[in-house]
Scaffold this motif. Structure first.
Motif, PDB file in Angstrom:
ATOM      1  N   UNK A  14       0.836  -1.195   0.000  1.00 28.35           N
ATOM      2  CA  UNK A  14       0.000   0.000   0.000  1.00 28.35           C
ATOM      3  C   UNK A  14       0.880   1.258   0.000  1.00 28.35           C
ATOM      4  N   UNK A  15       0.645   2.188  -0.946  1.00 29.14           N
ATOM      5  CA  UNK A  15       1.496   3.385  -1.000  1.00 29.14           C
ATOM      6  C   UNK A  15       1.286   4.364   0.157  1.00 29.14           C
ATOM      7  N   UNK A  16       0.103   4.375   0.756  1.00 27.39           N
ATOM      8  CA  UNK A  16      -0.158   5.294   1.866  1.00 27.39           C
ATOM      9  C   UNK A  16       0.499   4.791   3.148  1.00 27.39           C
ATOM     10  N   UNK A  17       0.822   5.686   4.076  1.00 27.03           N
ATOM     11  CA  UNK A  17       1.434   5.269   5.338  1.00 27.03           C
ATOM     12  C   UNK A  17       0.508   4.439   6.215  1.00 27.03           C
ATOM     13  N   UNK A  19      -5.052  -2.107   9.894  1.00 28.78           N
ATOM     14  CA  UNK A  19      -3.690  -2.568   9.615  1.00 28.78           C
ATOM     15  C   UNK A  19      -3.286  -3.672  10.580  1.00 28.78           C
ATOM     16  N   UNK A  20      -3.563  -3.464  11.863  1.00 30.38           N
ATOM     17  CA  UNK A  20      -3.167  -4.436  12.872  1.00 30.38           C
ATOM     18  C   UNK A  20      -3.889  -5.766  12.685  1.00 30.38           C
ATOM     19  N   UNK A  21      -5.129  -5.710  12.235  1.00 29.53           N
ATOM     20  CA  UNK A  21      -5.871  -6.948  11.993  1.00 29.53           C
ATOM     21  C   UNK A  21      -5.164  -7.813  10.953  1.00 29.53           C
ATOM     22  N   UNK A  22      -4.647  -7.186   9.898  1.00 32.71           N
ATOM     23  CA  UNK A  22      -3.921  -7.955   8.886  1.00 32.71           C
ATOM     24  C   UNK A  22      -2.625  -8.533   9.464  1.00 32.71           C
ATOM     25  N   UNK A  23      -1.929  -7.721  10.228  1.00 33.02           N
ATOM     26  CA  UNK A  23      -0.695  -8.206  10.840  1.00 33.02           C
ATOM     27  C   UNK A  23      -0.973  -9.372  11.781  1.00 33.02           C
ATOM     28  N   UNK A  24      -2.050  -9.284  12.531  1.00 34.04           N
ATOM     29  CA  UNK A  24      -2.398 -10.354  13.473  1.00 34.04           C
ATOM     30  C   UNK A  24      -2.710 -11.666  12.771  1.00 34.04           C
ATOM     31  N   UNK A  25      -3.104 -11.586  11.510  1.00 41.55           N
ATOM     32  CA  UNK A  25      -3.437 -12.802  10.762  1.00 41.55           C
ATOM     33  C   UNK A  25      -2.303 -13.230   9.823  1.00 41.55           C
ATOM     34  N   UNK A  26      -1.123 -12.718  10.084  1.00 43.16           N
ATOM     35  CA  UNK A  26       0.054 -13.193   9.369  1.00 43.16           C
ATOM     36  C   UNK A  26       0.323 -12.554   8.026  1.00 43.16           C
ATOM     37  N   UNK A  68       1.891 -10.051   5.482  1.00 41.72           N
ATOM     38  CA  UNK A  68       3.101  -9.224   5.385  1.00 41.72           C
ATOM     39  C   UNK A  68       2.667  -7.870   4.821  1.00 41.72           C
ATOM     40  N   UNK A  69       2.311  -6.952   5.709  1.00 44.92           N
ATOM     41  CA  UNK A  69       1.797  -5.645   5.309  1.00 44.92           C
ATOM     42  C   UNK A  69       2.946  -4.659   5.152  1.00 44.92           C
ATOM     43  N   UNK A  70       3.008  -4.038   3.975  1.00 40.78           N
ATOM     44  CA  UNK A  70       4.073  -3.058   3.710  1.00 40.78           C
ATOM     45  C   UNK A  70       3.422  -1.761   3.234  1.00 40.78           C
ATOM     46  N   UNK A  71       3.346  -0.795   4.142  1.00 41.36           N
ATOM     47  CA  UNK A  71       2.776   0.505   3.795  1.00 41.36           C
ATOM     48  C   UNK A  71       3.883   1.429   3.292  1.00 41.36           C
ATOM     49  N   UNK A  72       3.474   2.604   2.791  1.00 44.84           N
ATOM     50  CA  UNK A  72       4.411   3.561   2.202  1.00 44.84           C
ATOM     51  C   UNK A  72       5.284   2.871   1.156  1.00 44.84           C
ATOM     52  N   UNK A  73       4.678   1.957   0.416  1.00 46.02           N
ATOM     53  CA  UNK A  73       5.391   1.161  -0.586  1.00 46.02           C
ATOM     54  C   UNK A  73       4.690   1.291  -1.930  1.00 46.02           C
ATOM     55  N   UNK A  74       5.417   1.733  -2.929  1.00 45.97           N
ATOM     56  CA  UNK A  74       4.841   1.965  -4.249  1.00 45.97           C
ATOM     57  C   UNK A  74       5.352   0.938  -5.247  1.00 45.97           C
TER      58      UNK A  74
END
Length: 396
Positions: A177-180, A196-203, A205-211
């Motif tokens: 996701x490009x947004x922070x 965001x935390x819900x996705x992290x809790x379910x394993x 690999x969340x990468x924000x500020x990433x284009x």
């Protein structure tokens, strides 16, 4: 049926878009007494079907495709439609009042409802999966499961739902996701962090500020040149309104078909659903809403106004999303808000109701993990243009 079609109402109505909006328009025309021809044109070979389950029940395998149709064949036959499924509208001659189809045929009309929806935006590089049609959902479903890696580009509601389903199926998911902060532009940063935390809790690999710059063989390339490896790539970076076929027609087109508060784009031409940008007088702004409930409501409004009702379409938009065990419901217009206030529940426990202020008024509400009826009083308050001071007093 209600009273017959009023004098001067169109005899031949063409609806371009065999969607939830297009079907709602056709049903409303008949319900309001229209006895003339209704031609329903759709670029897919299937009769109108429901799209929200594509990223949920169909993608997970909980539903089979035969559960998607919006109406039975008997119900559709009762409408007496001139159905042109598998035909794409290629052009419009507004002066001659005709629609040109991809097979070369020309369909005349007295009244036209444009409900052509949207299509997914793509990224440069090799073709990637998108999620708009039944075929899209089935193709992606076949690529999910243990031992697979899915890169989801875009963490809006569609991308987030697909990521949640894929993760629940044992797929390794990388969510880019490009947004922070996820969905901060719509729901606010604090609530976006909860998602965001819900996705992290379910394993995930969340990468924000990433284009992501392009889709390549074996994954996606980021704008810093690095490669994110994945078996499968889903691009969920938004959509484009299907208005190219209107080029040269003289109709006002920008980010969608531009309509007034009555959903009218020109004499005898109305817009409905995802493709329509109209002036919502309740909020005093132009908006284009890509949600299932709005599509059906706007299809009905456009049909009534085509028949002469001329009532402003000023709804309180409503949408829902399922992500993991979170049931998310929202109504109103949350974008561009100035303040968010939690009225009940616990953000930490992911069971809460939040209300939104824009200017001096209550303009939106969002609930997570709360009973569906809990937002109904807020929905009525938004429709009544309740001042924010009264909102805070009621929530105190």
């Amino acid at each position: 049926m209600s009273a017959p079609t009023t004098a001067g109402a169109p005899d031949r109505v063409v609806i371009v878009g065999a969607s939830a909006a297009g079907l709602a328009a056709a049903e409303t025309l008949r319900r309001e007494g229209h006895t003339g021809t209704i031609t329903l044109i759709g670029d897919e070979s299937a009769a109108p079907y429901d799209r929200p389950p594509l990223s949920k029940e169909i993608l997970s395998g909980a539903w089979s495709p035969d559960q998607l149709p919006l109406r039975t064949e008997t119900d559709l036959n009762a409408l007496g439609l001139d159905a042109r499924y598998g035909s794409e509208a290629n052009g419009l001659d507004a002066a001659a009042r005709t629609v040109l189809l991809s097979d070369g045929s020309v369909v005349p009309y007295d009244g036209l409802i444009v409900a052509t929806g949207v299509r997914p935006r793509q990224l440069p590089g090799i073709p990637a999966h998108t999620l708009r049609t039944l075929d899209d959902a089935l193709a992606l479903r076949n690529r999910l499961g243990p031992g697979r890696t899915l890169a989801v580009v875009g963490a809006g509601f569609l991308g987030a739902e697909a990521a949640a389903v894929a993760a629940s199926m044992g797929t390794r998911v990388i969510l880019l996701e490009p947004a922070p902060v996820l969905l901060a532009h719509a729901v606010g940063e604090d609530i976006g962090r909860i998602f965001s935390q819900a996705h992290l809790d379910h394993g995930v690999d969340l990468r924000t500020a990433t284009t992501v710059s392009e889709v390549v063989t074996g994954g996606v390339r980021l704008d810093d040149g690095s490669l994110v490896e994945a078996d499968t790539v889903l691009v969920a970076i938004g959509s484009r309104p299907n208005t190219e076929w209107l080029t040269g027609s003289g109709l006002p087109v920008g980010d969608g078909l531009n309509c007034d508060m009555y959903c009218s784009a020109a004499g005898g031409v109305y817009g409905a659903g995802d493709v329509a940008r109209w002036h919502n007088s309740l909020f005093g702004t132009s908006m284009r809403i890509e949600h299932r409930t709005n599509a059906a409501e706007q299809g009905m409004a456009a049909a009534r106004n085509l028949l002469g009702a001329q009532r402003p379409f000023a709804p309180v938009p409503y949408f829902w999303s399922d992500q993991y065990d979170m049931k998310i419901r929202a109504c109103g217009y949350l974008r561009g808000h100035d303040e968010v206030h939690i009225t009940e529940g616990s953000v930490e426990e992911r069971k809460f109701t939040a209300v939104y202020r824009t200017g001096d008024h209550l303009t939106g509400v969002l609930s997570v993990g709360m009973p569906p009826k809990s937002i109904r009083p807020w929905q009525r308050a938004i429709a009544a243009r309740t001042p924010w001071t009264l909102t805070r007093e009621a929530a105190a």
